[in-house]
Scaffold this motif. Structure first.
Motif: not given
Length: 357
Positions: A155, A163, A167, A310, A314
């Motif tokens: 990620y 990401v 975002d 993050l 996630k």
């Protein structure tokens, strides 16, 4: 992802668990993986941590933890199951890392090993008395860091499914408060609570500071500077050495729902308007807190919190991925060792060296 945090948090309350000497030379290894024997110490590392996690759930200590019901089973069964689950994930992560050629650089290894050695200095006795060598402790820690690396590979900015900064910034602004505070304690320096009169003096000081703040909060930085100079003078320091402030001075970010603060305090901040200043209390701390507009924050402001944001976005998804790796993994246990290492063998004493007695 780092189970040692649980053990560290409870170490002050219950000092340690210890296994007796192995009954057979065949229990020095717990399983084989790709033809190699996995040291029993790695399994025992997870059992020690599972015990402390169980203790935190039951709020019990010692053997009482084993008798408590946790998620519908005995504490002993829960610890055993948790150990098995975490060890299976260890094998799964190690295999996935090998499969994908995931490894640490020499610099990363040096940094990780230094951090792990520091942890070992604090907690090594706890683990060592349970049959966990430094090498096994290090292996488990490396596995934890491999998880972090795998997460970033998935990620992160250069990951498979990155990401975007936009975002991340949006999530940051939605899930954090931007604040400026003066913080005072209701406790003495030794951690004990101040008496009622001393606590009232702290509250009076906080309200005195609040009384100096303009209704729009525009002079709060000046009020903070005045307070800092006052504190410096009380310590016999030259107040003129206190640095002047800028718009970014004393700005910090608090994640909504942070368990280090009471929900009452979180709700109060949520209800405040931008630039408003209030006296708030949480646990043993008093805050003269100004809520700031977080919509003006940038990706650079968010940078120190990027990993946390993050994880917030996630983390659950990645945990499910790890579980899928584990579900596809079969552990080839050494049955004799598996039957030998049980939570009932955990002993709640720490052996002190003769130099400590």
């Amino acid at each position: 992802m780092n189970l040692k945090k649980t053990a560290a948090a409870l170490l002050a309350a219950v000092m340690a668990v210890s296994f007796t000497a192995c009954a057979s030379k065949n229990v020095s290894w717990i399983a084989t993986n790709n033809g190699e024997q996995v040291p029993a110490g790695i399994y025992l590392d997870y059992m020690v941590n599972a015990y402390y996690e169980a203790a935190s759930k039951t709020e019990k200590q010692g053997k009482d933890v084993l008798k408590e019901q946790i998620d519908g089973v005995s504490g002993s069964a829960w610890i055993q199951n948790k150990t098995d689950e975490d060890f299976k994930k260890y094998i799964a992560v190690a295999n996935k890392a090998a499969e994908e050629g995931m490894a640490f650089t020499d610099e990363e290894i040096a940094q990780i090993d230094a951090q792990v050695y520091y942890q070992w200095q604090m907690m090594g006795g706890l683990f060592e008395q349970n049959g966990v060598s430094y090498e096994s402790f290090l292996a488990v820690s490396h596995n934890d860091y491999l998880l972090n690396k795998a997460f970033e590979n998935e990620y992160g900015t250069n990951g498979k499914n990155p990401v975007s900064d936009a975002d991340l910034l949006k999530a940051f602004q939605e899930n954090y408060f931007r604040v400026r505070t003066i913080t005072m304690s209701l406790n003495n320096t030794d951690g004990t609570a101040k008496d009622e009169a001393a606590q009232q003096k702290v509250m009076d000081k906080a309200n005195e500071i609040l009384g100096k703040v303009n209704s729009d909060g525009s002079n709060y930085l000046d009020v903070i500077l005045e307070y800092e100079k006052e504190q410096a003078a009380s310590r016999g320091e030259d107040a003129s050495t206190v640095h002047e402030h800028t718009e970014t001075s004393h700005v910090s970010y608090m994640q909504k729902g942070n368990i280090n603060y009471t929900q009452e305090m979180m709700d109060a901040i949520e209800a405040m308007g931008n630039n408003e200043v209030k006296v708030l209390t949480s646990n043993s701390m008093v805050y003269v807190l100004q809520k700031l507009d977080i919509s003006s924050t940038t990706a650079e402001d968010m940078s120190p919190y990027r990993t946390g944001v993050l994880q917030m976005l996630k983390g659950d998804e990645f945990d499910a991925t790890i579980q899928s790796w584990a579900d596809a993994t079969t552990v080839d246990y050494n049955v004799e060792a598996k039957n030998f290492y049980k939570p009932e063998k955990l002993k709640l004493t720490v052996k002190r060296s003769s130099s400590e007695s």
